[in-house]
Design a protein around this motif. Structure first.
Motif, mmCIF file in Angstrom:
data_model
loop_
_atom_site.group_PDB
_atom_site.id
_atom_site.type_symbol
_atom_site.label_atom_id
_atom_site.label_comp_id
_atom_site.label_asym_id
_atom_site.label_seq_id
_atom_site.Cartn_x
_atom_site.Cartn_y
_atom_site.Cartn_z
ATOM 1 N N VAL A 77 0.844 -1.209 0.000
ATOM 2 C CA VAL A 77 0.000 0.000 0.000
ATOM 3 C C VAL A 77 0.874 1.252 0.000
ATOM 4 O O VAL A 77 0.597 2.228 -0.709
ATOM 5 N N LYS A 78 1.952 1.231 0.776
ATOM 6 C CA LYS A 78 2.832 2.396 0.870
ATOM 7 C C LYS A 78 3.695 2.586 -0.375
ATOM 8 O O LYS A 78 4.092 3.711 -0.691
ATOM 9 N N LEU A 79 3.997 1.503 -1.078
ATOM 10 C CA LEU A 79 4.957 1.573 -2.180
ATOM 11 C C LEU A 79 4.325 1.710 -3.566
ATOM 12 O O LEU A 79 4.972 2.217 -4.489
ATOM 13 N N LYS A 80 3.089 1.277 -3.748
ATOM 14 C CA LYS A 80 2.530 1.124 -5.097
ATOM 15 C C LYS A 80 2.467 2.417 -5.907
ATOM 16 O O LYS A 80 2.493 2.381 -7.138
ATOM 17 N N ASP A 81 2.402 3.575 -5.237
ATOM 18 C CA ASP A 81 2.270 4.843 -5.959
ATOM 19 C C ASP A 81 3.594 5.594 -6.140
ATOM 20 O O ASP A 81 3.605 6.706 -6.673
ATOM 21 N N ILE A 82 4.703 5.015 -5.678
ATOM 22 C CA ILE A 82 5.978 5.747 -5.772
ATOM 23 C C ILE A 82 7.019 5.009 -6.640
ATOM 24 O O ILE A 82 8.175 5.391 -6.681
ATOM 25 N N ILE A 83 6.577 3.961 -7.340
ATOM 26 C CA ILE A 83 7.525 3.191 -8.168
ATOM 27 C C ILE A 83 7.771 3.929 -9.484
ATOM 28 O O ILE A 83 6.835 4.322 -10.183
ATOM 29 N N SER A 84 9.036 4.121 -9.813
ATOM 30 C CA SER A 84 9.435 4.757 -11.074
ATOM 31 C C SER A 84 10.618 3.998 -11.651
ATOM 32 O O SER A 84 11.198 3.117 -10.986
#
Length: 526
Positions: free
Chosen positions: A179-186
């Motif tokens: 939940v914490k990581l899914k929106d910050i992966i680049s």
């Protein structure tokens, strides 16, 4: 040249291995007129240096044409102007290219300009390109630009998407880290791990790489560490999903190295000990590169002696001592070193063809430079040599070489003493002890097998008949599936250490990618 065949410049400091500033100062001694293609490639090179290398060639040329005023100002007034050139990814090389292009554009016909500027062509994660060709991964080959496409593919961005998809599934299942990581992966977060995965980066190393990128998102170091370790598992799984066949090859190489490094030559003179020590394991992994260069992995356990002085404690080693090999490093080193031997072969084969074609040429492993007017010719030669390299099934060739080179080697395995094979070997050892009046040693077992093999290869029929009637602790294992026998061992108490002829694992299946498709891939090196 290093032990894998990788070539390095003779000049120790001022060369193409250097940083951005060093490379910006290097030019070819001989100049060549740009011509129509050369002028276009000089503009593409300029866009690449600015950071536009993920765009199509047409967009890169358009970028240069749109910024002609800024290019002119950067070239003629680099320090006191707007300093636009400093915004580039590689500012010093970018400035050098601005100056070169500006000089060309001063002429009535810029195509007549004699250029000395090296124009760079770089592979898309070249290690993965070799692995994709070896394993035949179609989707993997597409993502590293081995397959023709209208735009350059970005393998790092593609892996980032795969990771995000996995995290979204995990988040939906209630995993807090996802939940914490899914929106910050680049692509930046996964790039270094993708790049080094092919060269054997460990899980701990990958987690450290990722943690450096996650530090800006998490205030507490322990939380950043936890998230990086969690994310590293998903990055590794995504890479394996994309390059499935390639990873099977990577695993196969590691397993071969593990078996070879823990094997014993049949003609090795052992003492009368009952077991084999680490000092008896002297088998390095050796293979021949496509250039014909013998590659010997140099990893050994060096014996160090501590010397105490008045100022400090120093450790010294004897460079002429014979040291046992380091099996762990032999195993970890083969997958990346084999790929390094392939990219070294590709570079040197390409260099030979460029020389024959009259091209001025510079290279660092998987990066190449030539005159702007010759980029199309160099690109064609790079493709041709890569295809020639991979037209041969290199993994099958390696397996055949291993089978021949290590034909008379024995490996140490553990089987159940209560199994049928275990009882046979115990019976042979017991018979030897009764006849000789002493226990059978490992040295005895090796000498008996060596004698049997020599007799079996004799041209004398009597010798061959004698060999056929000989039963040794090694020969009796030939009628059994050793892998299944190893699986029967339940505990250390019940296992029996035996010698068996070295058997390397079978080659994993290959995918359907055809390396000939590369001929029409314009973004293979770009």
């Amino acid at each position: 040249m290093d032990f894998r065949g990788r070539a390095y410049p003779l000049a120790p400091h001022f060369n193409h291995l250097g940083n951005d500033m060093t490379r910006s100062l290097l030019i070819f001694w001989n100049g060549k007129k740009l011509g129509a293609n050369g002028l276009e490639w000089l503009k593409i090179h300029l866009a690449n240096l600015y950071g536009m290398d993920k765009c199509s060639f047409e967009e890169r040329v358009e970028f240069a044409n749109t910024h002609l005023a800024e290019i002119k100002e950067s070239a003629e007034n680099p320090l006191n102007g707007t300093r636009w050139w400093t915004k580039a990814d590689k500012p010093w090389q970018f400035l050098a290219t601005c100056i070169e292009l500006n000089e060309a554009l001063k002429l009535d016909n810029p195509e007549e300009f004699v250029s000395h500027q090296p124009v760079h062509q770089d592979g898309t994660c070249n290690g993965l390109q070799h692995y994709a060709a070896l394993g035949g991964d179609i989707e993997g080959a597409r993502q590293v630009n081995l397959v023709p496409s209208d735009r350059p593919q970005d393998v790092y961005a593609f892996v980032a998407k795969l990771v995000t998809k996995r995290l979204e599934i995990s988040a939906a299942a209630g995993e807090e880290q996802a939940v914490k990581l899914k929106d910050i992966i680049s692509r930046k977060v996964v790039k270094r791990t993708v790049m080094t995965n092919v060269y054997g980066v460990t899980f701990v190393g990958a987690a450290d790489q990722i943690m450096k990128e996650l530090d800006e998102y998490f205030d507490k170091p322990e939380e950043s560490n936890e998230m990086s370790r969690y994310l590293a598992k998903h990055v590794f799984a995504s890479i394996r999903e994309l390059f499935h066949a390639a990873h099977l090859i990577q695993d196969w190489l590691g397993e071969c190295a593990k078996k070879i490094s823990k094997s014993v030559r049949l003609d090795f003179e052992l003492n009368q000990s009952k077991s084999i020590n680490g000092s008896d394991l002297m088998t390095s992994v050796i293979w021949t590169s496509p250039l014909g260069l013998p590659v010997v992995q140099p990893y050994r356990d060096l014996k160090k002696k501590q010397v105490q002085t008045n100022l400090q404690t120093v450790f010294i080693t004897d460079p002429f001592a014979i040291n046992p090999i380091n099996p762990r490093r032999q195993q970890a080193g083969l997958p990346p070193n084999f790929i390094h031997s392939l990219d070294a072969s590709h570079m040197l084969l390409s260099a030979v063809q460029c020389g024959k074609s009259g091209l001025d040429f510079a290279a660092v492993h998987d990066s190449y430079w030539t005159h702007a007017s010759e980029v199309d010719n160099m690109s064609r030669l790079l493709r041709q040599e890569f295809i020639k390299l991979h037209e041969v099934d290199l993994i099958e060739r390696l397996k055949n070489e291993f089978d021949e080179r290590y034909r008379d080697y024995l490996e140490i395995v553990k089987i159940s003493r209560d199994s049928e094979l275990g009882k046979k070997i115990l019976e042979i050892r017991s018979s030897f002890a009764k006849s000789e009046g002493r226990a059978m040693t490992i040295a005895d077992e090796i000498r008996m097998e060596k004698r049997r093999v020599e007799l079996s290869r004799s041209e004398n029929p009597d010798d061959q008949a004698e060999a056929a009637n000989m039963i040794t602790t090694v020969s009796c294992t030939l009628d059994y599936d050793i892998k299944k026998e190893e699986g029967k061992t339940k505990s250390k108490v019940s296992h029996l250490t035996v010698l068996t002829p070295l058997q390397l694992p079978e080659i994993p299946p290959k995918g359907d990618f055809d390396v000939q498709d590369l001929l029409n891939s314009k973004y293979f090196f770009s």
